[in-house]
Enzyme design. Structure first.
Site, PDB file in Angstrom:
ATOM      1  N   ARG A  10      -7.151   5.170   1.260  1.00 42.37           N
ATOM      2  CA  ARG A  10      -6.627   6.517   1.530  1.00 42.37           C
ATOM      3  C   ARG A  10      -5.377   6.410   2.417  1.00 42.37           C
ATOM      4  NH1 ARG A  10      -9.253  11.445   5.137  1.00 42.37           N
ATOM      5  NH2 ARG A  10      -7.737  13.047   4.495  1.00 42.37           N
ATOM      6  N   HIS A  11      -4.454   7.321   2.216  1.00 44.73           N
ATOM      7  CA  HIS A  11      -3.226   7.358   3.007  1.00 44.73           C
ATOM      8  C   HIS A  11      -3.508   7.595   4.496  1.00 44.73           C
ATOM      9  CE1 HIS A  11      -3.493  11.720   3.607  1.00 44.73           C
ATOM     10  NE2 HIS A  11      -3.877  11.799   2.341  1.00 44.73           N
ATOM     11  N   ARG A  60       2.876  10.917   1.324  1.00 45.45           N
ATOM     12  CA  ARG A  60       1.943  10.322   2.282  1.00 45.45           C
ATOM     13  C   ARG A  60       1.304   9.054   1.733  1.00 45.45           C
ATOM     14  NH1 ARG A  60       0.125  15.173   0.210  1.00 45.45           N
ATOM     15  NH2 ARG A  60      -2.037  15.387  -0.511  1.00 45.45           N
ATOM     16  N   GLU A  84      -3.822  13.915  -5.196  1.00 47.92           N
ATOM     17  CA  GLU A  84      -4.965  14.642  -4.647  1.00 47.92           C
ATOM     18  C   GLU A  84      -5.332  15.802  -5.577  1.00 47.92           C
ATOM     19  OE1 GLU A  84      -7.681  14.871  -3.362  1.00 47.92           O
ATOM     20  OE2 GLU A  84      -7.289  14.664  -1.205  1.00 47.92           O
ATOM     21  N   HIS A 153      -5.684   9.483  -2.229  1.00 48.99           N
ATOM     22  CA  HIS A 153      -6.042  10.621  -1.381  1.00 48.99           C
ATOM     23  C   HIS A 153      -7.566  10.738  -1.284  1.00 48.99           C
ATOM     24  CE1 HIS A 153      -1.812  11.877  -1.770  1.00 48.99           C
ATOM     25  NE2 HIS A 153      -1.940  11.371  -2.989  1.00 48.99           N
TER      26      HIS A 153
END
Length: 210
Positions: A10-11, A60, A84, A153
């Site tokens: 995940r970012h 992101r 996302e 995401h």
């Protein structure tokens, strides 16, 4: 046994994460904490010797993946299927703002009666349908003993992971979302078509990342 491994990262944190705002497809960059998290996580991801990197095309994720790419000496393949959830008209709202502006939809969302009832939003099934093919493509592109890293995401990675494992996506609310710069690892061993979960929400200690 030799296995193909896919790490789902995940970012890092954004200002909207910190404020509790639904990001969806908004192109929000990492904040200072997010950059520090990504910089701290990158050497750990590079240490698994990935041979390929894939990332959502949103800022992101791209920025987070950039740190891994530099540490691992790899180029990145961006794919919009790794985005996302599209959260529709909820995008940019906190939960309190969501409750005020869309009280009926908020009540349904909190109760879990619908996975994404807000106008313009995707359901868990929608997201799984676009995430599953790209995650399988990533895993299938690896040779035995190789590892790849996918940067994406929280919610969409969770749903995609459940689909990849063959678990019930309707239970996605029962699985915690990966922390910012947390990662999950799946593997498929030689001679076995099953995909197994080898680790979940692994991360660098917060004190080391800030």
């Amino acid at each position: 046994m030799t296995a193909r491994r896919l790490v789902l990262l995940r970012h890092g944190q954004t200002s909207w994460n910190e404020a509790g705002r639904a990001q969806g497809h908004a192109d929000i960059s990492l904040d200072a904490t997010g950059h520090a998290q990504a910089a701290a996580a990158a050497p750990y991801l590079a240490a698994v010797r990935p041979v390929a990197l894939w990332s959502s095309d949103l800022a992101r994720a791209r920025e987070t993946c950039g740190y891994v790419a530099e540490a691992a000496g790899l180029s990145v393949k961006h794919d919009e299927r790794l985005r996302e959830f599209d959260v529709g008209v909820r995008q940019g709202l906190t939960l309190d703002e969501f409750a005020v502006r869309f009280p009926d939809e908020h009540a349904q969302w909190v109760a879990g009666d619908q996975p994404m009832p807000v106008a313009g939003g995707e359901t868990a099934g929608d997201v799984c349908a676009r995430m599953m093919p790209v995650l399988r493509e990533c895993l299938d592109s690896l040779d035995a003993g190789e590892t790849g890293v996918v940067v994406g995401h929280g919610a969409s990675l969770k749903v995609g992971l459940l689909g990849l494992l063959g678990w019930d996506i309707d239970g996605h609310r029962d699985l915690v979302v990966l922390d910012n710069c947390g990662w999950a690892t799946v593997e498929r061993r030689a001679g076995d078509e099953r995909i197994r979960l080898a680790g979940y929400n692994e991360k660098v200690l917060r004190s080391a990342a800030i």
